[in-house]
Design a protein around this motif. Structure first.
Motif, PDB file in Angstrom:
ATOM      1  N   SER A 120       0.603  -1.244   0.014  1.00 46.62           N
ATOM      2  CA  SER A 120      -0.170  -0.110   0.023  1.00 46.62           C
ATOM      3  C   SER A 120       0.930   1.216   0.110  1.00 46.62           C
ATOM      4  N   PRO A 121       0.279   2.298  -0.175  1.00 48.13           N
ATOM      5  CA  PRO A 121       1.173   3.815  -0.119  1.00 48.13           C
ATOM      6  C   PRO A 121       1.637   3.909   1.232  1.00 48.13           C
ATOM      7  N   THR A 122       1.327   3.287   2.281  1.00 45.75           N
ATOM      8  CA  THR A 122       2.021   3.675   3.300  1.00 45.75           C
ATOM      9  C   THR A 122       2.674   2.392   4.064  1.00 45.75           C
ATOM     10  N   ILE A 123       4.260   2.241   4.271  1.00 42.77           N
ATOM     11  CA  ILE A 123       4.777   1.369   4.514  1.00 42.77           C
ATOM     12  C   ILE A 123       5.558   1.724   6.020  1.00 42.77           C
ATOM     13  N   GLU A 124       5.229   0.777   6.937  1.00 43.51           N
ATOM     14  CA  GLU A 124       6.008   1.178   8.354  1.00 43.51           C
ATOM     15  C   GLU A 124       6.744  -0.073   8.592  1.00 43.51           C
TER      16      GLU A 124
END
Length: 892
Positions: free
Chosen positions: A855-859
């Motif tokens: 997804s556009p958010t990678i943590e």
């Protein structure tokens, strides 16, 4: 379209060579060239990279800023003398040319009996912009001659030589592409050819194909456009847009092709007589019908850069056995060097189940790694690579198939907690053996390779595993805990390969005893898809008190929640321990079920590598808390009061939420706290969503999409695993219905783990750099606090690209977040995060943490806080999209 292969008749190919090279004559050869119907060809730029219209004043010679004139005799054709005056080279008025002018190139005899000639030849060597590599190269030319043999014995040509010819590389090693030459075939026939390899011997290649104008027309009667479409994988010849032959890289040694055609070529125009002694040459002798002077008129010469390659079409899939799918397709231009075939269990390919790299010319493939009774979707992309870059086509159509049989029931668990005495259910390969209660991978011999996998697949979407190991005489080389989706009999490379190198569709944690490639002699690390364990990805254990050479017994504990793989190694004698965490999409790499076990290897040294005990436990949604159960739920609309949003989270499969009968509807649930979401399960009533997104939010106002589904028409359970997103609220946003009714959900289940609160570090003193940057997409955009701005790499994602920040001073952090913002699909498909205190010694610094993007958010959450001044994110995945970071944050 059908593809024809034509075996051409024997051709004596008397070849041209630019002064001053003495060019031997080629032998008589039998040539096999693929002839084609007119079909799709590579994509090229709209603006020429080379454009010569010959618009100089009438009577002038072509510009010396673009062309080099050949002067003097030709050692390969002593009948011809090249001169550069108005008698052989001149710009003329020409009403049939596109701009009213053309270049006239004239040949005429200088002795009685037409035995010697003055003629013209020009080339673009050593001129600015005069070399081209790949794309469309074309010239519009009217050839000499006439209807009654006036051009007998003439040899006009438009051709190219490798630019390394100017650095002394001999012909034919420099390579030659004959775009057009006319010879003894008559005024209606031209030929195209390639020549390369050694002057004689097995690498020599002379390929020739001919094109004949229909209806008895002659090339002397008007202008025609002669062209080649040149890609890293093929050279296609055409006349007036009709492709008539293709020479393919796959037909030759790849190294021979690359050393010849992975370089720029320069262009040549000339007209001469038929051969070295004007009899029996390529064009044959002049005859009593030959008339002089004769002129070849050139309207223009143009070259267009290659921007892409042709897209495969008509992909089809058919299930033949429970584990096999037959696939076939068409590739319209043969311009690829290979293909990437992708498989997914979702029509939107949100998670790639498997990926297969195929060679040029492949038109069918048998996938033997499928599971019984499973829905699969396939798509295909053609690629063409050279030493500088990779060209990618668009994806083909999607082919859907359901394999036959009953789905495999994953193994519930593995329990060798008391050792391996009498163990069943394991496949032992190479030097692996059961020795009493031990699983022994290598037994003290040198150059041994081993693997031991479960004989049946186990579920890997979420699991925990523990094993004890002991290494006796631990000189070389090491072992891995491995998960792979292909076969229980797989075994990889020996020595530094740890028995793992080369195992595609796999994930492994290594325990490495030896410094083969700069990784140190006491390391661990995560590796995927059979990459040889190297310094990249390695974590040095020396500072932790863990010494793999000690001969002690070690306990390894791993847990995987669908997003993060946590690994702890402890010395059972000294009680020293070390922990690492890796953000990795295991089901996306190997599939939801896979073979689980160990690989090992030694090089010239030796070791006894024993697994003493092992347990492996899978987790299912039934054993995990449903975070949405009985939580507050809200919806955009209700069909009526009998179908409230709360029915989707009440745990009762007989009750449901139903919306009004229109699109753009949603339902969301408040989880009550912030979670890292790894799985969402939807149980649709027959009024299902066709196109919808799964989203997360911190405030129920701003939403981030973590899964996109398109084209669904099926009711029932849809389980979306290996998701990656953090939020308190989870929403299903529906944009298109599968039926005329509304949207109706029996159940909305959410799974994940609590997110740890963290404080973002102050970024005011940070600076950023990158390996490449799109104009306007500067690196500092990722640090400006504005999600609408971003840094972008400016080219398709490829392994080795990097983005780096200098924190200005040593700072401590435990979490890293990359947000691609609103950029579509531009998040990293895979990356490694490295730290350093001097910004240069990346290969030896720790920790190295793997991350994968869904997804556009990678943590990425580290196992423990680290301190460093520099942080580098290195791209390990590939995609046709550009890599973008809208915001990058570190958290204490």
């Amino acid at each position: 379209m059908s593809r024809l292969r034509t075996l051409l008749a024997s051709v004596r190919c008397w070849l041209r060579q630019p002064i001053p090279c003495a060019r031997p004559r080629s032998r008589r050869v039998r040539l096999e060239v693929e002839t084609l119907e007119k079909r799709a060809l590579p994509s090229v730029s709209a603006t020429p990279v080379f454009n010569e219209d010959f618009n100089q004043p009438v009577g002038a010679l072509p510009s010396t800023s673009t062309w080099t004139y050949n002067n003097g005799s030709d050692p390969n054709n002593t009948n011809v003398r090249y001169v550069n005056d108005a008698s052989t080279l001149s710009v003329v008025n020409d009403p049939n040319a596109s701009d009213g002018k053309s270049l006239g190139m004239t040949i005429y005899p200088t002795s009685a009996g037409n035995q010697t000639f003055n003629s013209a030849r020009i080339n673009t060597a050593n001129r600015p912009g005069g070399t081209v590599q790949y794309g469309l190269i074309e010239a519009r030319i009217k050839l000499p001659g006439g209807p009654n043999g006036q051009g007998d014995g003439l040899w006009p040509a438009f051709w190219m030589l490798g630019a390394n010819r100017q650095q002394g590389v001999a012909w034919p090693n420099c390579g030659e592409i004959d775009i057009m030459e006319q010879g003894a075939g008559g005024p209606s026939v031209i030929s195209g050819a390639t020549h390369f390899g050694s002057i004689s011997g097995p690498t020599r290649s002379d390929t020739v194909a001919t094109y004949t104008l229909p209806g008895g027309q002659g090339f002397y009667s008007g202008y025609h456009t002669f062209a080649v479409y040149w890609t890293p994988g093929s050279i296609t010849f055409s006349v007036d847009g009709n492709a008539y032959a293709t020479v393919k890289k796959s037909s030759y040694s790849a190294s021979l092709w690359d050393q010849t055609f992975s370089q720029p070529f320069y262009m040549i125009l000339n007209i001469c007589d038929g051969g070295p002694n004007n009899s029996g040459g390529f064009a044959g002798p002049t005859t009593a019908r030959s008339t002089f002077p004769q002129t070849m008129y050139v309207d223009y010469v143009r070259a267009y850069a290659l921007t892409g390659i042709s897209t495969p079409t008509n992909l089809s899939a058919a299930a033949s056995t429970p584990n096999q799918v037959n696939l076939s397709w068409q590739a319209p231009a043969n311009d690829e060097t290979g293909f990437i075939l992708q498989r997914s269990k979702a029509a939107d390919f949100a998670v790639i189940d498997a990926s297969f790299n195929l060679t040029q010319g492949t038109r069918a493939y048998l996938d033997t790694t499928a599971s019984p009774g499973t829905n699969y979707f396939y798509r295909l992309q053609a690629v063409a690579a050279d030493n500088a870059r990779t060209y990618q086509s668009n994806y083909s159509n999607v082919a859907a198939v359901t394999t036959v049989g009953t789905p495999t029931v994953p193994a519930a668990g593995i329990d060798y907690s008391t050792g391996f005495t009498g163990a069943t259910g394991l496949q032992l390969n190479g030097s692996a053996a059961l020795v009493g209660s031990l699983l022994r991978l290598t037994n003290g011999g040198s150059n041994q390779t081993a693997s031991a996998f479960t004989a049946t697949k186990a579920a890997v979407a979420q699991f925990s595993t523990n094993f004890d190991f002991k290494l006796t005489n631990p000189n070389a080389d090491g072992f891995t805990f491995a998960i792979q989706g292909v076969s229980p009999t797989r075994i990889g490379g020996a020595g530094g390969g740890l028995g793992y190198q080369g195992l595609g569709n796999s994930v492994a944690i290594k325990f490495d005893l030896y410094n083969n490639l700069g990784e140190g002699n006491n390391s661990t690390g995560l590796y995927t898809n059979g990459v040889v364990p190297t310094a990249a990805g390695s974590i040095n254990l020396s500072s932790t008190g863990i010494d793999l050479h000690s001969g002690h017994t070690f306990r390894v504990s791993m847990s995987y929640d669908g997003t993060t793989l946590k690994v702890t190694i402890a010395d059972k004698t000294t009680l020293a321990s070390a922990a690492q965490s890796y953000l990795v999409n295991i089901p996306g790499i190997v599939g939801p079920t896979a073979y689980v076990g160990f690989t090992g290897g030694t090089g010239g040294a030796s070791a006894i590598q024993d697994i003493l005990a092992w347990t492996y436990t899978t987790q299912t949604t039934a054993t995990r808390a449903d975070l949405a159960r009985n939580r507050p739920a809200f919806a955009s609309s209700l069909e009526n009061s009998s179908f409230p949003a709360a029915h989707a989270v009440d745990g009762n499969g007989a009750t449901r939420w139903s919306s009004q009968f229109s699109d753009r509807q949603w339902i969301h649930v408040d989880l009550g706290a912030t979670y890292r979401i790894s799985e969402v399960k939807l149980n649709w009533e027959r009024a299902a969503g066709k196109d919808y997104q799964i989203q997360v939010s911190a405030d129920a106002a701003s939403w981030t999409t973590i899964a996109t589904i398109a084209g669904n028409t099926a009711a029932g359970v849809h389980d979306y695993t290996a998701l990656s997103g953090t939020g308190r609220y989870v929403r299903v946003y529906c944009s298109a219905r599968a039926t005329p009714y509304g949207y109706s959900l029996y159940d909305l289940n959410v799974y994940g783990v609590a997110a740890t609160a963290a404080t973002a570090l102050n970024r005011s003193a940070w600076t950023a750099t990158a390996s490449s940057t799109e104009p306007g997409g500067k690196p500092t955009n990722a640090l400006d606090g504005v999600l609408a701005t971003r840094w972008s790499s400016g080219k398709p994602m490829a392994g080795g690209e990097w983005f780096q920040i200098d924190l200005g001073s040593v700072q401590t952090f435990s979490r890293i977040a990359l947000d691609a913002g609103n950029s579509v699909q531009d998040y990293a498909r895979g990356c490694r995060i490295l730290i350093s205190n001097n910004g240069t010694d990346w290969a030896t610094q720790t920790p190295v943490v793997a991350a994968s993007g869904n997804s556009p958010t990678i943590e990425v959450t580290l196992a423990s806080a680290v301190s460093a001044r520099y942080v580098r994110i290195v791209q390990t995945g590939t995609a046709s999209y550009w890599w973008s970071i809208a915001e990058l944050n570190l958290y204490a």
